[in-house]
Design a protein around this motif. Structure first.
Motif, PDB file in Angstrom:
ATOM      1  N   THR A  98       9.455 -49.979  10.631  1.00  0.00           N
ATOM      2  CA  THR A  98       9.381 -48.525  10.792  1.00  0.00           C
ATOM      3  C   THR A  98       9.359 -48.238  12.288  1.00  0.00           C
ATOM      4  O   THR A  98       8.473 -48.726  12.997  1.00  0.00           O
ATOM      5  CB  THR A  98       8.114 -47.970  10.114  1.00  0.00           C
ATOM      6  OG1 THR A  98       8.138 -48.380   8.750  1.00  0.00           O
ATOM      7  CG2 THR A  98       8.068 -46.463  10.175  1.00  0.00           C
TER       8      THR A  98
ATOM      9  N   PHE B 289       5.939 -47.487   6.327  1.00  0.00           N
ATOM     10  CA  PHE B 289       6.747 -47.183   5.152  1.00  0.00           C
ATOM     11  C   PHE B 289       6.011 -47.675   3.915  1.00  0.00           C
ATOM     12  O   PHE B 289       5.390 -48.732   3.907  1.00  0.00           O
ATOM     13  CB  PHE B 289       8.102 -47.886   5.263  1.00  0.00           C
ATOM     14  CG  PHE B 289       8.943 -47.750   4.027  1.00  0.00           C
ATOM     15  CD1 PHE B 289       9.642 -46.581   3.773  1.00  0.00           C
ATOM     16  CD2 PHE B 289       9.019 -48.786   3.098  1.00  0.00           C
ATOM     17  CE1 PHE B 289      10.407 -46.454   2.620  1.00  0.00           C
ATOM     18  CE2 PHE B 289       9.777 -48.661   1.952  1.00  0.00           C
ATOM     19  CZ  PHE B 289      10.475 -47.495   1.709  1.00  0.00           C
TER      20      PHE B 289
ATOM     21  N   ARG C 104       6.802 -48.059  -0.346  1.00  0.00           N
ATOM     22  CA  ARG C 104       7.887 -47.933  -1.307  1.00  0.00           C
ATOM     23  C   ARG C 104       7.494 -47.038  -2.474  1.00  0.00           C
ATOM     24  O   ARG C 104       8.261 -46.228  -2.952  1.00  0.00           O
ATOM     25  CB  ARG C 104       8.245 -49.327  -1.818  1.00  0.00           C
ATOM     26  CG  ARG C 104       9.311 -49.303  -2.864  1.00  0.00           C
ATOM     27  CD  ARG C 104       9.855 -50.687  -3.027  1.00  0.00           C
ATOM     28  NE  ARG C 104      10.748 -50.768  -4.157  1.00  0.00           N
ATOM     29  CZ  ARG C 104      11.483 -51.820  -4.444  1.00  0.00           C
ATOM     30  NH1 ARG C 104      11.415 -52.881  -3.667  1.00  0.00           N
ATOM     31  NH2 ARG C 104      12.272 -51.830  -5.479  1.00  0.00           N
TER      32      ARG C 104
ATOM     33  N   THR D  58      15.039 -40.673   8.040  1.00  0.00           N
ATOM     34  CA  THR D  58      14.357 -39.867   7.035  1.00  0.00           C
ATOM     35  C   THR D  58      13.648 -38.702   7.704  1.00  0.00           C
ATOM     36  O   THR D  58      13.060 -38.872   8.784  1.00  0.00           O
ATOM     37  CB  THR D  58      13.315 -40.733   6.295  1.00  0.00           C
ATOM     38  OG1 THR D  58      13.975 -41.870   5.761  1.00  0.00           O
ATOM     39  CG2 THR D  58      12.650 -39.956   5.164  1.00  0.00           C
TER      40      THR D  58
ATOM     41  N   PHE E 266       5.838 -42.268   3.562  1.00  0.00           N
ATOM     42  CA  PHE E 266       5.161 -42.847   4.727  1.00  0.00           C
ATOM     43  C   PHE E 266       3.659 -42.636   4.658  1.00  0.00           C
ATOM     44  O   PHE E 266       3.159 -41.802   3.901  1.00  0.00           O
ATOM     45  CB  PHE E 266       5.740 -42.258   6.017  1.00  0.00           C
ATOM     46  CG  PHE E 266       7.187 -42.600   6.174  1.00  0.00           C
ATOM     47  CD1 PHE E 266       7.568 -43.783   6.772  1.00  0.00           C
ATOM     48  CD2 PHE E 266       8.169 -41.762   5.645  1.00  0.00           C
ATOM     49  CE1 PHE E 266       8.913 -44.122   6.864  1.00  0.00           C
ATOM     50  CE2 PHE E 266       9.506 -42.099   5.736  1.00  0.00           C
ATOM     51  CZ  PHE E 266       9.878 -43.283   6.357  1.00  0.00           C
TER      52      PHE E 266
ATOM     53  N   THR F 218      13.989 -46.168   9.845  1.00  0.00           N
ATOM     54  CA  THR F 218      13.539 -47.458   9.323  1.00  0.00           C
ATOM     55  C   THR F 218      14.724 -48.410   9.247  1.00  0.00           C
ATOM     56  O   THR F 218      15.861 -47.990   9.021  1.00  0.00           O
ATOM     57  CB  THR F 218      12.944 -47.343   7.900  1.00  0.00           C
ATOM     58  OG1 THR F 218      13.843 -46.611   7.084  1.00  0.00           O
ATOM     59  CG2 THR F 218      11.590 -46.664   7.893  1.00  0.00           C
TER      60      THR F 218
ATOM     61  N   SER G 121      15.650 -51.952   7.219  1.00  0.00           N
ATOM     62  CA  SER G 121      15.206 -52.882   6.179  1.00  0.00           C
ATOM     63  C   SER G 121      16.205 -54.025   6.076  1.00  0.00           C
ATOM     64  O   SER G 121      17.408 -53.795   6.114  1.00  0.00           O
ATOM     65  CB  SER G 121      15.138 -52.186   4.820  1.00  0.00           C
ATOM     66  OG  SER G 121      14.365 -51.011   4.897  1.00  0.00           O
TER      67      SER G 121
END
Lengths: 396, 149
Positions: A39, A46, A48, A361, A371, A387, A389
Motif C-alpha cells: 500500500t 489494505f 481484503r 483507489t 483500507f 496499491t 499486488s
C-alpha cells in the motif's frame, strides 16, 4: 436380518466392483497462493475483507496468501466425500488450518447432485472460488463486489441440477443452511435461515450468472473501539436505539447478483453487479466491476474498473449527525470506493501463474473502503490510495 | 511409347493424389477420436455428452453407472482435443478445472501416462472412454464413439 445385511453388502460390493485401478478411490489435490500487497501510504493498510485482522507492515502478505489441500474419497458409483483444509490469515490473526469443505455428495442422476455438510457459500458469481486465485485472471476477485459478502462457509445442503438445452448448459444451484464468521478480536457474526438460488448459463466462451439469497444476520462486534462506543451508548439517553442498529440478532439480509464472463480465444470480459441489503448491523450497498483482458500467448494483461456505493449506513445520518464516534463506526463498516486497475496474469507453467496488479483507489467521503488506518486518528475517507499486488498461484 | 501414353494420365492422378494426401496429412493427424473398448456397453456418445463429461457438467451417461473418463498428459493431443471439443485453450481449461475441483463440484478425468497406457486402460475397463489420435480409429479392439476434427 443377517441374510438381508449380507444381501445388502453383496449389492454394494457389486456396485463398487466396476471401480478399477484406473480410478483411484482417493484423490489428493491442492492449491496455494503466495501474495503480497504494497500500500503506497505509510498510514494505511489494505484489507481484503472488512472483517480481517489488519496488518502493520507496509508490505502485507496476509490478504491473498492461502494454502488449501483437498482429498476426494470415492464411495461407490454415485457417492463421494470431500475434505478440504485451508490455511490463511484469520480475523484472529492466526493461520490455524480449518475445514473449508467437508461434505458428502450423492448423484441422484447424471444431471443432479445433492451435497450436505460444509460447502462454499456461492453468494455472488465467483464467491465459491474466491480463494482459488489460479481460477481467476486477477490477484483477487474485485473487493468492490466481494467485500459485500465476507461469509465463505455454507453449513447445510445444496443441490446442482444441470441440463443442456440446445448448446446452452443450464445450471440451477439452490442452497440452504447457515454460515458463521469470526470478526477481529472477539467479534462474531452469523447468517441463519440462509437460502439462495443461483442460475448459471454457459455456452462456449460465455457464462451468465444470476443469484439471490436471503438470511437472518446476527452480529457481535469485538474490537476495542466499538466496545468502548457500545459501553458509552449504554449509559447515554436513547443509546439503546443506536445499539439496536449496531449489533444484535435476526436482521433481515439479502444478497443479489448478476454477472457475465466471456473468455474467448483472444478477449476476456468479466462484469458483475451485486447488492447487499441489511435491515441492521451491516450497511446496505451495491457494487460492480468490469474487466477487459486480452490473451497474448501465456500473458493476459487486463484493465479493471470497480465501484462500491452505500445505499444506507448502519446508523442513520439523523442519529449520527454531529457524533464523530458514530460516524467513524459507520465509515469503518462502509466499503464504498472506486478503483481503476491494470494487471497481468502470466501462465508460467501448466500448474503455476504469476500475477501483478496496480490499482488506484479513491475512498468515498464517508467510507474507509478496503483500507484500515495504522494509527487511530488517521483519516481514511476521501483519499486516493495506490496499491501494488503480486502473487504466485499454484495448483497441484 | 504407347505404354507411356497409356500410363500418363495415371501418373498424373497418382501425383495429384499424393499432393492431396500430403495436404490432408496434417488434418488427419490433428483429428482426434473418442473411443471405448469394442466389448464396452457404451455404444454411442453425442458431442454434447462428450463436452459435458469433459467439462465436469455431468459425471455419467444415463443409467449406465460410473464412467472412467481418461485424459492424456499435457501435450499437443490433449490441447488439440480440448480446443476441438470445448473451444478452450490449455490455460483456460486448467483455470476452469481448478474452479470445478476446489469448489467440490467435480473431479477431472483420470490422467493416463501416455497414449498406449490409455489404450491399455480402455481394454481393461469396458466402462472407460478416452480420446486418442485418429490413427487409433482403425484399431479393431476399439470402438469409435465420436470423431473430432
Amino acid at each position: 436380518m443377517k441374510y438381508r445385511l449380507a444381501t445388502l453388502a453383496a449389492i454394494i460390493a457389486a456396485h463398487a466392483a466396476p471401480v478399477s485401478a484406473a480410478t483411484d478411490a482417493i484423490t489428493f489435490s491442492g492449491f496455494g497462493t503466495l501474495g503480497a500487497v504494497l500500500t503506497h501510504s505509510d498510514d494505511l493498510q489494505f484489507r481484503r475483507v472488512g472483517v480481517e485482522a489488519p496488518g502493520t507492515q507496509s508490505v502485507d502478505f496476509a490478504p491473498d496468501t492461502v494454502l488449501g489441500v483437498q482429498t476426494n474419497f470415492r464411495l461407490g458409483d454415485s457417492a463421494e466425500a470431500v475434505l478440504q483444509v485451508l490455511s490463511r490469515e484469520t480475523p484472529k490473526n492466526t493461520y490455524t488450518p480449518r475445514a473449508s469443505l467437508a461434505f458428502l455428495s450423492y448423484s441422484l442422476s447424471p444431471e443432479s447432485t445433492l451435497r450436505a455438510g460444509r460447502l462454499r457459500l456461492p453468494t455472488f458469481m465467483l464467491s465459491d472460488s474466491m480463494l482459488i486465485s489460479y481460477a481467476h485472471p486477477w490477484v483477487r476477485p474485485p473487493v468492490e463486489v466481494y467485500g459485500l459478502s465476507p461469509f465463505s462457509d455454507l453449513d447445510g445442503i445444496d443441490f446442482f441440477y444441470r441440463r443442456r438445452i440446445k448448446d446452452v448448459d443450464v445450471e440451477l444451484h439452490p442452497y440452504l443452511g447457515r454460515s458463521q464468521l469470526d470478526i477481529v478480536q472477539t467479534g462474531h457474526s452469523s447468517l441463519s435461515h440462509l437460502r439462495g438460488l443461483n442460475i448459471g448459463l454457459s455456452s462456449g466462451a460465455l457464462t451468465l450468472h444470476a443469484g439471490y439469497a436471503r438470511a437472518r444476520l446476527d452480529m457481535r462486534w469485538g474490537d476495542p473501539f466499538t466496545s468502548r462506543l457500545l459501553d458509552a451508548l449504554q449509559s447515554a439517553p436513547g443509546g439503546e436505539h443506536i445499539i439496536a442498529k449496531m449489533q444484535g440478532s435476526d436482521a433481515a439480509t439479502s444478497f443479489t447478483s448478476a454477472g457475465f464472463q466471456w473468455d474467448g480465444e483472444r478477449w476476456l470480459l468479466i462484469g458483475e453487479y451485486a447488492a447487499r441489503r441489511a435491515a441492521a448491523f451491516a450497511n446496505s450497498a451495491y457494487g460492480w466491476h468490469l474487466t477487459v483482458g486480452r490473451h497474448i500467448g501465456p500473458f493476459t494483461p487486463y484493465l479493471k474498473l470497480a465501484r462500491t456505493i452505500q445505499t444506507s449506513p448502519i446508523i442513520s445520518d439523523q442519529l449520527s449527525a454531529g457524533q464523530p464516534a458514530l460516524q467513524r463506526f459507520n465509515a469503518s463498516r462502509n466499503g464504498a470506493q472506486r478503483s481503476f486497475g491494470a494487471g497481468l496474469r502470466w501462465d508460467l507453467r501448466h500448474d503455476a501463474a504469476f500475477k501483478m496488479e496496480f490499482a488506484r483507489t479513491h475512498t468515498d467521503n464517508d467510507s474507509w473502503g478496503a483500507f484500515f488506518p495504522v494509527h487511530h486518528l488517521t483519516r481514511v475517507s476521501d483519499r486516493t490510495i495506490n496499491t501494488l499486488s503480486v502473487s504466485i498461484d499454484v495448483v497441484f | 511409347m504407347s505404354s507411356s501414353k497409356r500410363h500418363g494420365p495415371l501418373r498424373r492422378w497418382i501425383a495429384l493424389a499424393s499432393i492431396l494426401l500430403m495436404l490432408a496429412a496434417p488434418a488427419v493427424r490433428a483429428e482426434i477420436v473418442l473411443v471405448t473398448a469394442m466389448d464396452s456397453a457404451i455404444e454411442a456418445l453425442s458431442r454434447d455428452e462428450a463436452e459435458q463429461l469433459y467439462l465436469g457438467r455431468r459425471a455419467t451417461l444415463s443409467a449406465r453407472g460410473a464412467l472412467i473418463l481418461l485424459d492424456l498428459p499435457s501435450g499437443p493431443v490433449r490441447d488439440q482435443f480440448y480446443r476441438l471439443l470445448t473451444g478452450k485453450n490449455p490455460s483456460q481449461i486448467r483455470a476452469y478445472w481448478s474452479r470445478m475441483v476446489f469448489t467440490g463440484r467435480a473431479l477431472p478425468p483420470t490422467e493416463s501416462a501416455n497414449v498406449s497406457d490409455a489404450h491399455r486402460i480402455l481394454l481393461e475397463n469396458p466402462n472407460a472412454i478416452a480420446y486418442l489420435p485418429a490413427t487409433y480409429a482403425e484399431d479393431p479392439s476399439l470402438r469409435v464413439l465420436l470423431r473430432l476434427e
